[in-house]
Design a protein around this motif. Sequence first.
Motif, short mmCIF file in Angstrom:
data_model
loop_
_atom_site.label_atom_id
_atom_site.label_comp_id
_atom_site.label_asym_id
_atom_site.label_seq_id
_atom_site.Cartn_x
_atom_site.Cartn_y
_atom_site.Cartn_z
N LEU A 184 0.83 -1.21 0.00
CA LEU A 184 0.00 0.00 0.00
C LEU A 184 0.86 1.26 0.00
O LEU A 184 0.54 2.25 -0.67
CB LEU A 184 -0.95 0.00 1.20
N GLN A 185 1.96 1.22 0.75
CA GLN A 185 2.87 2.37 0.75
C GLN A 185 3.45 2.59 -0.64
O GLN A 185 3.60 3.73 -1.09
CB GLN A 185 3.99 2.16 1.78
N GLY A 186 3.76 1.51 -1.31
CA GLY A 186 4.27 1.62 -2.69
C GLY A 186 3.24 2.23 -3.62
O GLY A 186 3.56 3.06 -4.47
N LEU A 187 1.96 1.82 -3.46
CA LEU A 187 0.88 2.39 -4.27
C LEU A 187 0.71 3.88 -3.99
O LEU A 187 0.52 4.69 -4.91
CB LEU A 187 -0.44 1.66 -3.99
N ASN A 188 0.75 4.25 -2.70
CA ASN A 188 0.64 5.67 -2.33
C ASN A 188 1.74 6.50 -2.98
O ASN A 188 1.50 7.60 -3.47
CB ASN A 188 0.68 5.84 -0.81
N THR A 189 2.95 5.95 -2.96
CA THR A 189 4.08 6.66 -3.57
C THR A 189 3.84 6.87 -5.06
O THR A 189 4.08 7.95 -5.60
CB THR A 189 5.39 5.87 -3.33
N LYS A 190 3.34 5.82 -5.73
CA LYS A 190 3.05 5.93 -7.16
C LYS A 190 1.94 6.96 -7.42
O LYS A 190 2.02 7.77 -8.34
CB LYS A 190 2.63 4.57 -7.73
N LEU A 191 0.89 6.94 -6.58
CA LEU A 191 -0.21 7.89 -6.74
C LEU A 191 0.27 9.33 -6.52
O LEU A 191 -0.13 10.25 -7.25
CB LEU A 191 -1.35 7.57 -5.77
N ASP A 192 1.12 9.50 -5.51
CA ASP A 192 1.69 10.84 -5.27
C ASP A 192 2.47 11.31 -6.50
O ASP A 192 2.38 12.48 -6.90
CB ASP A 192 2.62 10.83 -4.04
N GLY A 193 3.20 10.40 -7.10
CA GLY A 193 3.97 10.75 -8.31
C GLY A 193 3.05 11.14 -9.45
O GLY A 193 3.32 12.10 -10.19
N ILE A 194 1.95 10.42 -9.62
CA ILE A 194 0.99 10.72 -10.69
C ILE A 194 0.34 12.07 -10.44
O ILE A 194 0.19 12.89 -11.36
CB ILE A 194 -0.08 9.59 -10.79
N LEU A 195 -0.06 12.34 -9.18
CA LEU A 195 -0.68 13.63 -8.84
C LEU A 195 0.28 14.79 -9.12
O LEU A 195 -0.13 15.85 -9.61
CB LEU A 195 -1.12 13.64 -7.38
N GLU A 196 1.55 14.62 -8.79
CA GLU A 196 2.54 15.66 -9.04
C GLU A 196 2.63 15.97 -10.53
O GLU A 196 2.70 17.13 -10.94
CB GLU A 196 3.92 15.23 -8.52
N LYS A 197 2.61 14.93 -11.36
CA LYS A 197 2.68 15.12 -12.81
C LYS A 197 1.43 15.84 -13.32
O LYS A 197 1.51 16.72 -14.19
CB LYS A 197 2.83 13.77 -13.53
N LEU A 198 0.26 15.46 -12.78
CA LEU A 198 -0.98 16.11 -13.19
C LEU A 198 -0.98 17.59 -12.82
O LEU A 198 -1.41 18.44 -13.60
CB LEU A 198 -2.19 15.40 -12.56
N ARG A 199 -0.52 17.90 -11.62
CA ARG A 199 -0.45 19.30 -11.18
C ARG A 199 0.51 20.09 -12.06
O ARG A 199 0.26 21.25 -12.39
CB ARG A 199 0.00 19.37 -9.72
N ALA A 200 1.61 19.44 -12.39
CA ALA A 200 2.60 20.13 -13.23
C ALA A 200 2.03 20.44 -14.60
O ALA A 200 2.41 21.42 -15.24
CB ALA A 200 3.85 19.26 -13.36
N ASN A 201 1.10 19.65 -15.07
CA ASN A 201 0.48 19.86 -16.38
C ASN A 201 -0.80 20.69 -16.28
O ASN A 201 -1.54 20.82 -17.25
CB ASN A 201 0.14 18.52 -17.05
N GLY A 202 -1.10 21.19 -15.08
CA GLY A 202 -2.28 22.01 -14.90
C GLY A 202 -3.56 21.22 -14.78
O GLY A 202 -4.65 21.77 -14.88
N LEU A 203 -3.45 19.95 -14.59
CA LEU A 203 -4.64 19.11 -14.47
C LEU A 203 -4.80 18.60 -13.05
O LEU A 203 -5.52 17.65 -12.81
CB LEU A 203 -4.54 17.91 -15.42
N GLY A 204 -4.14 19.22 -12.13
CA GLY A 204 -4.08 18.70 -10.77
C GLY A 204 -5.24 19.04 -9.90
O GLY A 204 -5.23 18.76 -8.71
N GLN A 205 -6.26 19.69 -10.41
CA GLN A 205 -7.41 20.01 -9.57
C GLN A 205 -8.35 18.81 -9.51
O GLN A 205 -8.96 18.43 -10.50
CB GLN A 205 -8.17 21.22 -10.15
N ILE A 206 -8.42 18.24 -8.37
CA ILE A 206 -9.30 17.08 -8.20
C ILE A 206 -10.46 17.51 -7.33
O ILE A 206 -10.28 18.07 -6.26
CB ILE A 206 -8.55 15.90 -7.56
N HIS A 207 -11.66 17.32 -7.82
CA HIS A 207 -12.86 17.73 -7.09
C HIS A 207 -13.46 16.53 -6.37
O HIS A 207 -13.58 15.46 -6.95
CB HIS A 207 -13.90 18.33 -8.06
N HIS A 208 -13.84 16.77 -5.13
CA HIS A 208 -14.44 15.69 -4.34
C HIS A 208 -15.94 15.76 -4.42
O HIS A 208 -16.54 16.77 -4.38
CB HIS A 208 -13.99 15.79 -2.87
#
Length: 200
Positions: A176-200
């Motif tokens: 699970l920690q490995g998955l979290n790390t991967k998700l954090d990496g994906i979120l960082e890339k999305l934010r860098a591309n301006g797509l990082g706004q996630i609505h709940h």
Amino acid sequence: MSGLAIRTAMEEAFTVQAGARGPSFNIPKVAIIVTDGRPQDQVTEVAARARAAGIELYAVGVDRADLRSLRMMASEPLEEHVFYVETYGVIEKLSSKFQETFCVRDKCALGSHGCQHICVSDGVASYHCDCHAGFTLNEDKKTCSDIQEVRKLVSIEDACGCEATLAFQGKVISYLQGLNTKLDGILEKLRANGLGQIHH
């Protein structure tokens, strides 16, 4: 006179008084009858009595020996108890066969096995050790340990009995920690591309 020879062996040689071991020793009684002719007495009847008394009979024929008589004297299986040689001079050919048959080293019977509890014979010169009820064989395959003592050791080493569960939980957490790390990496890339706004 083969019958007389067998009867003499039964009545004189195979007695405790003559030095034969008693039944508790479990030592086989063996007689080797060597003849070069046809028996002149009631060998069949005497041989049957000897076999019934637990004497193992080997029949060795020399020169003109009667094969049928040899077979009537010998113990079963006949192919292992009836022999023929051309002359008395070559009877030594059988010595290695008899040594192999009579001198097998049964380590269980000899007591040289080293088993702490029970020695189990597996055949010619082969054996394995076993333990009495309530004991288990140790890794050395010779000594035994009390099963209750072994269980106590296991319960001390893993008092809660959950060592396997803890190991599994550790693997799940690591995954699970490995998955979290991967998700954090994906979120960082999305934010860098301006797509990082996630609505709940």
